[in-house]
Design an enzyme around this catalytic site. Structure first.
Site, PDB file in Angstrom:
ATOM      1  N   CYS A  74       0.870  -1.181   0.000  1.00 12.48           N
ATOM      2  CA  CYS A  74       0.000   0.000   0.000  1.00 12.48           C
ATOM      3  C   CYS A  74       0.905   1.229   0.000  1.00 12.48           C
ATOM      4  O   CYS A  74       1.731   1.383   0.907  1.00 12.48           O
ATOM      5  CB  CYS A  74      -0.866  -0.014   1.260  1.00 12.48           C
ATOM      6  N   ASN A  75       0.752   2.058  -1.017  1.00 11.15           N
ATOM      7  CA  ASN A  75       1.583   3.268  -1.090  1.00 11.15           C
ATOM      8  C   ASN A  75       1.255   4.251   0.030  1.00 11.15           C
ATOM      9  O   ASN A  75       2.150   4.901   0.569  1.00 11.15           O
ATOM     10  CB  ASN A  75       1.354   3.988  -2.432  1.00 11.15           C
ATOM     11  N   CYS A 188      -0.811   3.815  -6.387  1.00  9.98           N
ATOM     12  CA  CYS A 188      -1.714   3.201  -5.404  1.00  9.98           C
ATOM     13  C   CYS A 188      -1.839   1.769  -5.876  1.00  9.98           C
ATOM     14  O   CYS A 188      -2.030   1.525  -7.082  1.00  9.98           O
ATOM     15  CB  CYS A 188      -3.074   3.899  -5.418  1.00  9.98           C
ATOM     16  N   HIS A 190      -4.075  -0.308  -5.707  1.00  3.57           N
ATOM     17  CA  HIS A 190      -5.354  -0.665  -6.336  1.00  3.57           C
ATOM     18  C   HIS A 190      -5.327  -0.447  -7.851  1.00  3.57           C
ATOM     19  O   HIS A 190      -6.049  -1.121  -8.584  1.00  3.57           O
ATOM     20  CB  HIS A 190      -6.494   0.196  -5.758  1.00  3.57           C
TER      21      HIS A 190
HETATM   22  N1  DGL Z   1      -4.056   0.577  -1.935  1.00  5.27           N
HETATM   23  C1  DGL Z   1      -3.698   1.705  -1.166  1.00  5.27           C
HETATM   24  C2  DGL Z   1      -2.508   2.435  -1.727  1.00  5.27           C
HETATM   25  O1  DGL Z   1      -1.668   1.846  -2.355  1.00  5.27           O
HETATM   26  C3  DGL Z   1      -4.728   2.630  -0.582  1.00  5.27           C
HETATM   27  C4  DGL Z   1      -6.149   2.648  -1.044  1.00  5.27           C
HETATM   28  C5  DGL Z   1      -7.047   3.320   0.002  1.00  5.27           C
HETATM   29  O2  DGL Z   1      -7.355   2.645   0.977  1.00  5.27           O
HETATM   30  O3  DGL Z   1      -7.361   4.513  -0.165  1.00  5.27           O
HETATM   31  O4  DGL Z   1      -2.333   3.609  -1.528  1.00  5.27           O
END
Ligand code: DGL
Length: 262
Positions: A74-75, A188, A190
């Site tokens: 997770c970034n 991110c 996602h």
């Molecule tokens: N997947 C996460 C990232 O890499 C964060 C997504 C979220 O929860 O807002 O930042």
């Protein structure tokens, strides 16, 4: 035989984009996938909330699963909480940070877009990466909570209208100089899950993310270690309701046949 897994952590399904290349590199390794569904989304939270929440959860997860290595997939959590987590845990922790370095290598126009969460794109960590690795590039940033939700929807099998991807990308392209962007960093975890949809909405633009680099880093850190054989992967959620259970098929397809609650 060493049974200790590698533990991947994210707020939701995003970390699965890191699991993919890691699984390809280490087919034998047991994986645990942890999602902080009770704390999702992270991108709209404050730095203080994330810095307080993530180390505590990782401490509990480390105690329960005894991993040999933790990957903060997770970034948002990595750019904010990596030093605190490393200080709190006595095991190697790999973070996920925006792939600005490989983007700068690829960019011909010297204009790069960084697409992340709102929390990630405002971090000084990103300024530092841009200054160190893309000093001769214009680095434009855009944070999108909508795109996080769209990636979650895809994994849940829910349809998302293609125009919505174009609208998100407009947050980058409509900035001064944005029409010169030729590489976008999916900052991110996602977002690589919807890379095909993003690419369809931005012809000619290349997308990069941290997945391949993290897989190489994990392989380096575990070299010479033994594995107990391809064990059953476990997915663990901080809140386990219908929404999380509905991910069962997507998780099983990625090797996580068991679902638990933390
Ligand atoms: N997947 C996460 C990232 O890499 C964060 C997504 C979220 O929860 O807002 O930042």
């Amino acid at each position: 035989m060493d049974m200790r897994p590698i533990l991947f952590f994210d707020s939701g399904v995003g970390g699965l984009s890191i699991v993919g290349p890691a699984r390809a590199a280490l087919p034998e390794a047991p994986f645990v996938y942890a999602a902080d569904s009770a704390g999702f989304p992270y991108g709209t939270k404050s730095e203080a909330e994330i810095a307080a929440r993530v180390p505590v959860l990782l401490g509990r997860l480390a105690e329960r699963y005894r991993p040999r290595l933790i990957v903060i997939a997770c970034n948002t959590a990595s750019t904010i909480a990596l030093p605190v987590v490393r200080a709190a845990l006595d095991l190697p922790v790999v973070g996920t940070v925006p792939a600005i370095k490989p983007a700068a290598v690829l960019s011909v126009t010297r204009t790069i877009g960084v697409l992340g969460t709102e929390a990630t794109v405002r971090q000084a960590y990103v300024d530092d990466l841009a200054a160190r690795f893309a000093g001769d590039c214009t680095v434009l940033r855009y944070g999108s909570a909508a795109l996080v939700e769209m990636a979650e929807a895809k994994l849940h099998g829910r349809a998302v209208a293609p125009e919505r991807y174009a609208k998100v990308l407009d947050g980058l392209f409509s900035q001064p100089g944005g029409d010169s962007i030729d590489v976008i960093v999916n900052a991110c975890t996602h977002f690589p899950l919807v890379e095909a949809e993003l690419a369809a909405a931005a012809p000619g633009v290349r997308f990069v993310d941290g997945g391949p680099g993290i897989a190489r880093r994990i392989v380096y850190l575990v070299q010479g270690e033994t594995w107990s054989g391809a064990g059953e992967g476990i997915a663990v959620f901080t809140r386990l309701g219908n929404d999380e259970r509905a991910l069962g098929r997507a998780l099983a397809a990625r090797g996580f046949g068991r679902i638990e609650q933390l």
